[in-house]
Design an enzyme around this catalytic site. Structure first.
Site, mmCIF file in Angstrom:
data_model
loop_
_atom_site.group_PDB
_atom_site.id
_atom_site.type_symbol
_atom_site.label_atom_id
_atom_site.label_comp_id
_atom_site.label_asym_id
_atom_site.label_seq_id
_atom_site.Cartn_x
_atom_site.Cartn_y
_atom_site.Cartn_z
ATOM 1 N N CYS A 169 18.120 35.019 71.725
ATOM 2 C CA CYS A 169 17.595 36.335 71.351
ATOM 3 C C CYS A 169 17.672 37.275 72.556
ATOM 4 O O CYS A 169 18.075 36.891 73.645
ATOM 5 C CB CYS A 169 16.149 36.218 70.876
ATOM 6 S SG CYS A 169 15.024 35.561 72.133
ATOM 7 N N CYS A 210 40.461 0.434 89.911
ATOM 8 C CA CYS A 210 40.850 1.133 91.139
ATOM 9 C C CYS A 210 40.264 2.539 91.167
ATOM 10 O O CYS A 210 39.692 2.972 92.176
ATOM 11 C CB CYS A 210 42.365 1.206 91.255
ATOM 12 S SG CYS A 210 43.185 -0.387 91.312
ATOM 13 N N CYS A 230 15.916 36.242 75.763
ATOM 14 C CA CYS A 230 16.687 35.349 76.634
ATOM 15 C C CYS A 230 17.622 36.155 77.535
ATOM 16 O O CYS A 230 17.759 35.869 78.732
ATOM 17 C CB CYS A 230 17.497 34.357 75.807
ATOM 18 S SG CYS A 230 16.519 33.266 74.764
ATOM 19 N N ASP A 252 37.421 31.630 59.603
ATOM 20 C CA ASP A 252 37.121 33.053 59.548
ATOM 21 C C ASP A 252 38.105 33.678 58.564
ATOM 22 O O ASP A 252 39.234 33.208 58.425
ATOM 23 C CB ASP A 252 37.275 33.676 60.935
ATOM 24 C CG ASP A 252 37.022 35.166 60.914
ATOM 25 O OD1 ASP A 252 36.008 35.576 60.348
ATOM 26 O OD2 ASP A 252 37.852 35.916 61.460
#
Length: 992
Positions: free
Chosen positions: A133, A54, A136, A647
């Site tokens: 970088c 459906c 970009c 981290d």
């Protein structure tokens, strides 16, 4: 389209100098947004969907419309999300397409009338992927700045975020995203917080003139973005900018503008959604009971009456060409077939017109075959005198069992959305507003609807009452139970300046709370929004079910035809004896019953419900345990995790750095040394800087018995006492430290790298002392004054008490833990050794953490990153599964797939364990759904009949079909029994 944050640009907007601060603003969820520019996005309520076929039919019907660019259908929520070009497609076209596909449709939250408002310049935040970088970044910024209507564009490589100031009347958000994608990068929106929504009941509208008056009032209100008035329900939905006013002010403006003619009452939109689910269940219950009431007499006449001579003789009486019993059966079953069962015919006919098939087609086909054959048998008997058996009861009971299954299914679906219902129930109904005079003195109090609270309101919270909104305590102290929101079981002490969450319960003392987040910005609203979004998402594994459902019905119909022809031809050829035939029956009737059983026993619903029901239950369980899951795709990836990257700071450690050692290597006095360092660090926001400042303040003003709160308060006050030295030319150097000038002399505070870059000589004594600190898991902070190293501070960040046990637990679960940190190697190794992590990546800059993630993803490994969700956002986005821990009230983190409300590492294990158990349940659901059809269809086709004489009547097949989908949903509901894993169980620890 994902998420977009828009903020109005005006003269009063504070200019933020830090690019990172601008780009790391809070992200808020919003379920509905009218998209400015070329495209519009609406949600449509779709009723009548029963299986994945459906939802596929609805999606196909929508995508076939010229101008629809995106369509997503959620089966369990009965909603379709449609993005389209209003120049090519109208609202009516969308609803007509859904109705032509065999379903009922109603546009939700789309205004019937609206007034355009000049938005001025807007600031939009975008996520930009694929940047590696600075070249970009320059490329993206150059492209954005060249777009017409764009005033300003800033892009940050570290956070992969872009901030664009643009004119929405010239360029749309979609144009900006397309421009970024055309340049070879990925782009998506961050959802808007620039407007809020209020749903109001309006009394006093009785004519078109009243409607025009309401429209005029709203169009003249600055800050109203769009509105919609439903004449049937008398509900007004208003989208407005909370920067101009809140819901209470909005109501006052409308009531005053109408000179008291209109009376408005605020309504909770989530409560309305829950009531719709209840209405659907009640509707299915009414249909089921009506069908059952009419079907029971038919079964009674067929099974019981032949054993009661008097009643049976009455049924055999002739009344025209037929017996009285035949008339009664025909009359009762006709009502069931075409009145109660009308929904199956309507849905099936529309589906077939749209060249698609679903479960309604199977139900309509099976019931019609038995009904029309029975009518044909009566007419044939009346004409020829040869009376064949009828099967009216088959049609009636089949529809009854299907409706019973749908009713149970609706109840089960309601159970899967219990998490949202519970969250809605947490919303306080009323609040006590403290009334202040112009001087800020409290002069009274009044009770208001909690939905009318505005930012800045002072609210009184009595013992035992719910906190009505997110805010800060401005008076009083008490313990608050936050378990219903964060999952934290222990009550939390709340004092002046403490933050509180709306919906939590005040246990003891009275509090005065200043509201700072209301409406869709509250934690509770964001959690509900996150859970709703997750429950509407589709896991990749569901594509398998969608494909199977799309071909399921044609295959079943083909099998039914082959069954009919096989048995019929076998009978004509004498392959089985006539004794097998029913009384007064023939080969065709005998074969037809097998074919009908095949049609009605097949169930595509079970396949379509296997994944979404389990995902809904899992997201609800997660929310109840403080683990927010952003979708089924996140669940699917998480159950495959084999690497977890932690981290260090704030994740494995408590994130509360303290100075443990201060050693001076020059003739400077210790007090003067600390004063110099504190002055230099006073302008820094780094946690280590705050720890140094706190330590220096403690040394100057307090004894050992002083509390941390006293110190922090005095730090703020003492800045005005002049004890800190004057600092100039301050600058923070990420990954190295800070530098500034004091009394015209150069001051450096940081690590070895900072000293080496500035030609500061590190003596062997200093180096040995720093190495000793690092080997004891402390960080050495070097201080240079006028290019001479004058001292070292030792800073420690204690590990979380559960860190080592959680790491060991992950290893037991087959997951390899990894630690990544920007700290030096010796400190990192010391911390890793203490928690039991072998693989360590140290001295890694925030941007480099994403590269660490990529290095572990080689070899098809599934890598999770656990971080705070802000500094670690590039790594969270790069990971297969991003887990933001300790989010607290800041839950709307774009980069994370999982958001853990508590700052507790045990929830990482909960997230992985819940994902694994959820997908184990999904696989079990698929196995059951597939096994059911693989076994049930051959049995219904009569494969066992020649040897065991096992034959399933069509009404029994209908019962099996109805219960199969219910059983899959109930299987998913078993996930509600999930309990968080005990670490002692994972570690296999035996406690005497």
């Amino acid at each position: 389209m994902r998420k977009l944050q828009l903020t109005a640009k005006g003269p009063s907007t504070a200019m933020v100098t830090s690019e990172e601060e601008r780009l790391l603003g809070s992200y808020d969820e919003e379920n509905f947004e009218k998209i400015s520019g070329n495209f519009r996005r609406i949600q449509v309520s779709v009723t009548g969907m029963t299986c994945a076929a459906c939802s596929n039919s609805v999606e196909s019907a929508l995508m076939s419309l010229n101008g629809v660019v995106k369509a997503s259908v959620a089966l369990l929520q009965n909603k379709a999300d449609v993005t389209f070009d209003p120049a090519l497609v109208k609202d009516e076209d969308i609803t007509n397409a859904i109705e032509d596909a065999g379903f009922d449709a109603e546009v939700l939250s789309e205004p019937l009338m609206s007034c355009a408002k000049p938005h001025g310049t807007l600031v939009g935040h975008f996520t930009i992927g694929g940047m590696t970088c600075a070249a970009c970044v320059n490329s993206v910024e150059g492209i954005l700045r060249a777009l017409p209507g764009v005033k300003k564009a800033v892009v940050a490589l570290a956070t992969s975020l872009g901030e664009v100031e643009y004119d929405p009347t010239v360029i749309s958000k979609e144009d900006i995203v397309n421009a970024i994608e055309d340049a070879g990068f990925e782009a998506s929106f961050i959802q808007s917080t620039g407007q809020d929504k209020a749903v109001l009941g309006v009394n006093g509208i009785s004519s078109a003139t009243d409607l025009q008056l309401l429209e005029g009032i709203l169009c003249n209100l600055k800050g109203v973005r769009q509105f919609h008035f439903d004449r049937t329900s008398k509900e007004l939905e208003v989208h407005f900018d909370p920067a101009f006013f809140g819901s209470r002010s909005l109501i006052d403006e409308i009531e005053n503008g109408s000179y008291g003619k209109f009376k408005l009452l605020v309504k909770n939109p989530y409560t309305r959604t829950v009531s719709k689910d209840l209405e659907e269940s009640l509707k299915m219950f009414r249909l089921f009971t009506s069908s059952l009431f009419l079907s029971v007499p038919v079964i009674f006449m067929r099974v019981i009456c032949p054993h009661i001579p008097f009643i049976y003789s009455l049924l055999l009486l002739r009344c025209g060409p037929f017996q009285m019993g035949d008339w009664l059966k025909w009359a009762l079953v006709t009502i069931v077939q075409f009145v109660i069962g009308k929904r199956f015919y309507v849905a099936a006919s529309r589906a077939l017109r749209n060249c698609s098939t679903n479960m309604d087609v199977l139900v309509a086909l099976g019931t019609s075959a038995s009904y029309f054959y029975s009518v044909y048998a009566l007419l044939y008997g009346a004409i020829t005198g040869f009376w064949s058996p009828t099967y009216f009861e088959t049609s009636a009971m089949l529809i009854t069992f299907v409706l019973f299954g749908k009713y149970l299914e609706s109840l089960a679906k309601g159970k899967t959305s219990d998490a949202i219902k519970k969250l809605v129930e947490l919303t306080p109904a009323t609040a006590i507003l403290l009334v202040e005079d112009k001087g800020g003195k409290i002069v009274g109090e009044r009770e208001i609807d909690a939905l009318l609270i505005q930012p800045g309101d002072i609210l009184k919270v009595l013992p035992g009452a719910k906190v009505p909104a997110d805010g800060l305590v401005v008076w009083g102290s008490s313990y608050v139970n936050e378990s219903m929101v964060t999952g934290e079981s222990d009550p939390v002490l709340k004092e002046v300046s403490s933050s509180v969450i709306g919906g939590t319960i005040n246990l003891h003392g009275s509090l005065h709370v200043q509201a700072n987040k209301v409406g869709s910005n509250t934690v509770l609203s964001q959690i509900i929004s996150l859970v709703e979004t997750a429950q509407m998402s589709k896991a990749p594994i569901q594509k398998f079910a969608d494909f199977k459902a799309s071909i399921f019905v044609p295959v079943v119909v083909t099998l039914a035809l082959l069954t009919l022809l096989g048995w019929y031809l076998a009978g004509l050829l004498g392959a089985y004896p006539k004794e097998w035939l029913p009384e007064n029956g023939n080969y065709f009737i005998f074969s037809l019953m097998f074919a009908i059983s095949v049609v009605v026993i097949a169930c595509p619903c079970a396949l379509g419900l296997a994944t979404p029901t389990a995902v809904m239950v899992a997201t609800g369980i997660g929310a109840n345990n403080g683990v927010l899951i952003k979708g089924g795709d996140a669940l699917e990836r998480a159950q495959k995790i084999n690497y977890v990257v932690f981290d260090k700071t704030g994740t494995l450690t408590q994130g509360k750095a303290t100075v443990t050692t201060a050693k001076v290597f020059s003739g400077m006095d210790r007090g003067e040394f600390l004063k110099l360092v504190a002055s230099a660090e006073a302008s820094s926001e780094h946690p280590l800087a705050k720890a140094i400042l706190e330590y220096a303040c403690h040394f100057h003003f307090f004894d050992e018995a002083s509390t941390t709160k006293d110190i922090q308060t005095h730090v703020l006050e003492s800045k005005f006492l002049g004890w800190l030295l004057t600092v100039s030319d301050f600058s923070a150097l990420p990954g190295r430290g800070i530098r500034c000038f004091i009394d015209g002399k150069h001051v450096l505070v940081g690590n070895r790298k900072l000293m080496t870059e500035n030609q500061v000589t590190i003596s062997s004594d200093v180096e040995n002392f720093v190495v000793e600190l690092e080997e004891s898991a402390k960080t050495g902070i070097l201080v240079a004054y006028d290019n001479e190293l004058i001292g070292v501070l030792g800073v420690a960040d204690p590990l979380k008490r559960e860190a080592a046990v959680v790491v060991e637990g992950l290893v037991k679960m087959g997951v390899t833990p990894v630690m990544v940190t920007g700290d030096n190697w010796r400190t990192a190794q010391a911390v890793a050794k203490e928690v039991g992590i072998r693989d360590v990546k140290a001295e890694v800059m925030p941007v480099g953490k994403a590269d660490v993630i990529h290095s572990f993803q080689k070899g098809r490994n599934v890598v999770a990153m656990v971080g705070d969700g802000i500094n670690d956002s590039p790594a969270l986005a790069a990971a297969d599964v991003g887990i933001a821990i300790g989010a607290g009230t800041d839950i709307a983190i774009e980069a994370a797939d999982y958001v853990l409300m508590r700052n507790n590492l045990e929830d990482v294990i909960t997230a992985i364990d819940l994902s694994r158990k959820t997908f184990a349940r999904i696989r079990l659901n698929y196995v059951f759904a597939m096994a059911y059809n693989v076994v049930a269809i051959p049995v219904a086709a009569g494969v066992l009949f020649p040897w065991l004489k096992v034959k399933l009547p069509p009404w029994v097949s209908g019962a099996c079909m109805a219960l199969s989908s219910v059983s899959v949903v109930c299987s998913s509901l078993l996930l509600r029994r999930y309990r968080k894993p005990r670490l002692t169980t994972i570690l296999e620890i035996t406690i005497d």
